[in-house]
Design an enzyme around this catalytic site. Structure first.
Site, PDB file in Angstrom:
ATOM      1  N   TYR A 174       0.915  -1.329   0.178  1.00 25.60           N
ATOM      2  CA  TYR A 174      -0.148  -0.085   0.075  1.00 25.60           C
ATOM      3  C   TYR A 174       0.861   1.239   0.081  1.00 25.60           C
ATOM      4  CZ  TYR A 174      -4.989   0.086  -0.141  1.00 25.60           C
ATOM      5  OH  TYR A 174      -6.326   0.062  -0.554  1.00 25.60           O
ATOM      6  N   GLU A 214      -0.195   4.832  -0.672  1.00 26.17           N
ATOM      7  CA  GLU A 214      -1.088   6.048  -1.024  1.00 26.17           C
ATOM      8  C   GLU A 214      -0.125   7.341  -1.154  1.00 26.17           C
ATOM      9  OE1 GLU A 214      -4.499   6.596   1.178  1.00 26.17           O
ATOM     10  OE2 GLU A 214      -5.833   5.001   0.294  1.00 26.17           O
ATOM     11  N   ASP A 224      -5.018  12.160 -26.181  1.00 23.30           N
ATOM     12  CA  ASP A 224      -5.176  10.968 -25.592  1.00 23.30           C
ATOM     13  C   ASP A 224      -4.402   9.982 -26.638  1.00 23.30           C
ATOM     14  OD1 ASP A 224      -5.811   8.177 -24.790  1.00 23.30           O
ATOM     15  OD2 ASP A 224      -7.986   8.795 -24.688  1.00 23.30           O
ATOM     16  N   THR A 234      -2.714   4.801 -22.299  1.00 25.90           N
ATOM     17  CA  THR A 234      -2.850   3.334 -21.600  1.00 25.90           C
ATOM     18  C   THR A 234      -1.292   2.932 -21.722  1.00 25.90           C
ATOM     19  OG1 THR A 234      -3.143   2.283 -23.886  1.00 25.90           O
ATOM     20  CG2 THR A 234      -4.938   2.755 -22.417  1.00 25.90           C
ATOM     21  N   LYS A 271      -1.087  -0.911 -24.785  1.00 30.91           N
ATOM     22  CA  LYS A 271      -1.446  -1.144 -26.319  1.00 30.91           C
ATOM     23  C   LYS A 271      -0.268  -1.202 -27.253  1.00 30.91           C
ATOM     24  CE  LYS A 271      -6.090   0.653 -25.646  1.00 30.91           C
ATOM     25  NZ  LYS A 271      -6.939   1.836 -25.887  1.00 30.91           N
ATOM     26  N   ARG A 281      -1.003  -3.855 -18.235  1.00 35.60           N
ATOM     27  CA  ARG A 281      -2.449  -3.040 -18.275  1.00 35.60           C
ATOM     28  C   ARG A 281      -2.145  -1.700 -17.248  1.00 35.60           C
ATOM     29  NH1 ARG A 281      -5.247  -5.594 -21.699  1.00 35.60           N
ATOM     30  NH2 ARG A 281      -6.803  -3.902 -21.516  1.00 35.60           N
TER      31      ARG A 281
HETATM   32  C1  LIG Z   1      -8.009   2.246 -24.924  1.00 37.84           C
HETATM   33  C2  LIG Z   1      -8.167   3.693 -24.946  1.00 37.84           C
HETATM   34  C3  LIG Z   1      -8.653   4.239 -23.672  1.00 37.84           C
HETATM   35  C4  LIG Z   1      -8.913   3.434 -22.342  1.00 37.84           C
HETATM   36  O1  LIG Z   1      -8.079   2.537 -21.901  1.00 37.84           O
HETATM   37  P1  LIG Z   1      -8.730   1.266 -20.798  1.00 37.84           P
HETATM   38  O2  LIG Z   1      -7.375   1.149 -20.263  1.00 37.84           O
HETATM   39  O3  LIG Z   1      -9.470   0.428 -21.627  1.00 37.84           O
HETATM   40  O4  LIG Z   1      -9.497   2.279 -19.670  1.00 37.84           O
HETATM   41  C5  LIG Z   1      -8.898   5.513 -23.814  1.00 37.84           C
HETATM   42  N1  LIG Z   1      -8.742   6.310 -24.895  1.00 37.84           N
HETATM   43  C6  LIG Z   1      -8.330   5.790 -25.870  1.00 37.84           C
HETATM   44  C7  LIG Z   1      -8.165   6.696 -27.061  1.00 37.84           C
HETATM   45  C8  LIG Z   1      -8.410   4.560 -25.993  1.00 37.84           C
HETATM   46  O5  LIG Z   1      -7.949   3.848 -27.218  1.00 37.84           O
END
Ligand SMILES: *Cc1c(COP(=O)(O)O)cnc(C)c1O
Length: 408
Positions: free
Chosen positions: A50, A52, A196, A222, A225, A231
């Site tokens: 933990y 925080e 994003d 993220t 990907k 993750r």
């Molecule tokens: C995949 C994705 C997310 C969300 O990611 P998670 O880990 O699934 O919550 C947000 N924005 C974009 C553009 C994405 O491709």
């Protein structure tokens, strides 16, 4: 005791999933294969912790080593993406985006994001998501003619709507985004620029896609990907915005950070700094180009006319097949894809006219141009004959043979 001994049910399902991941062609644009090192860190004793707060400012004792791990992840993220500040705590992309909203907006504030059916993410203003429920979305769309971003239209809309924030970066847009244009639009209307980069972060890290680092006020991504990490997610920004972001993540949005995932993020950033990751990123894009040219040569229509990333969006309308039916038929043949709306789709998001594919995972397996051509030819056969059960079984054997030649 080992998992096998204590919980045979879960153990055997993981074993089955592992075999499945090995013998199928995983063309889901958001998936990849994380390295053994990344998984080792994810599965480590750090899950017991933990912590925080932030390094050196924790609310719990006993975080000497955890602090070092998180600081390492932060330093590597800053170096990899050339940013002034990084927060590596967000549990997922959606959590990172929630924190971004709360860092810069008040509930009820207006913002602009790309319409979901045009390729935006749920967190960019969908009415069923926090972003559409708590904030006021004014969605922009792609050009109907070109299916591309139309910066003049976005500028016009921004001037009319006067949003407090504009989001760029999408889940189903195959082309390169002009971040400089978004910066100038945001400056003209006094909006915060949020990028994003969840989908193409690995390509940015590997130099195969432009970086928004010079332009954006906030970058969310993220890590699982194209970046090929665990993750999870992170937020980056110029140093001046750092405190706002950190507060929005903790205590604003989350409690204890997942230090095992943060360690794995550090490992992933290290991997992404190696010269061979540059080669990987370039290969991902090259493979996507070959795959898309091959699919077009066989008469398939690509949304926006092609790709400049890892991602391809197919319009199946001319073939008379829905995204849903194609997805099912391909899955039966061992080719894993996902149905996706195309811009201005006339079908529901559950059925769709499109199919989204990507090359990140197959490139990690070492596949190249020749394999892309084979994948295209197998996909075309199925899409042209979606109800032919015999064909599915035949292709499935071909898929397994191909996968066996490219072990994970
Ligand atoms: C995949 C994705 C997310 C969300 O990611 P998670 O880990 O699934 O919550 C947000 N924005 C974009 C553009 C994405 O491709």
């Amino acid at each position: 005791m080992s998992l096998k001994e204590t919980d045979g049910a879960v153990y055997s399902l993981i074993e089955k999933e592992e075999a499945y991941q090995k013998k199928t062609l995983r063309l889901i644009a958001s998936e990849n294969y994380a390295s053994r090192a990344v998984m080792e860190a994810t599965g480590s004793i750090l899950t017991n912790k933990y912590a925080e707060g932030y390094p050196k400012k924790r609310y719990y004792a006993g975080n000497t080593y955890v602090d070092e791990i998180e600081l390492l992840a932060i330093e590597r993220a800053k170096k990899l993406f050339d940013v002034g500040h990084a927060n590596v705590q967000p549990h997922a992309g959606a959590c990172a985006n929630i924190a971004a909203f709360f860092a810069f907006l008040e509930v009820g504030d207006k913002f602009m994001g790309l319409d979901l059916a045009n390729g935006g993410h749920l967190t960019h203003g969908s009415p069923v998501n926090f972003s559409g429920k708590w904030f006021k979305p004014a969605a922009y769309t792609l050009s109907k003619e070109t299916e591309r971003l139309d910066y003049d239209e976005i500028r016009k809309k921004a001037k009319e709507e006067k949003p407090k924030m504009i989001i760029c970066g999408y889940t189903a847009y195959p082309l390169i985004i002009d971040f400089k244009e978004f910066r100038s639009i945001c400056d003209e209307v006094g909006a915060v620029m949020m990028a994003d980069i969840s989908h193409f972060a690995g390509l940015v890290a590997g130099g195969a896609y432009p970086s928004p680092a010079k332009y954006a006020d906030i970058i969310t991504t993220t890590t699982h990907k194209t970046l090929r990490g665990p993750r999870g997610a992170m937020i980056m920004c110029p140093e001046a915005n750092g405190q706002k972001i950190d507060k929005a993540v903790f205590p604003g949005m989350q409690g204890g950070p997942l230090e095992h995932c943060i360690a794995a993020k550090a490992v992933c950033f290290h991997e992404a700094m190696q010269p061979n990751f540059k080669v990987y990123a370039a290969e991902v894009v090259k493979n996507a180009k070959i795959l898309s040219e091959e699919l077009m040569a066989h008469g398939l229509r690509l949304v926006a006319g092609g790709t400049e990333s890892h991602l391809i969006l197919l319009d199946l309308t001319p073939k008379g097949v829905t995204g849903k039916d194609a997805q099912i038929a391909l899955e039966e043949a061992g080719i894993i894809t996902n149905r996706n709306t195309i811009p201005f789709d006339t079908r529901s998001p559950f059925v769709t006219s499109g199919l989204r594919i990507g090359t990140a995972a197959m490139t990690t397996r070492g596949m190249g141009g020749e394999e892309m051509k084979r994948i295209a030819s197998m996909m075309i056969k199925i899409i042209n004959n979606p109800l032919d059960i015999g064909l599915r079984s035949k292709i499935k054997l071909e898929v397994e043979e191909l996968c066996n030649r490219f072990p994970i």
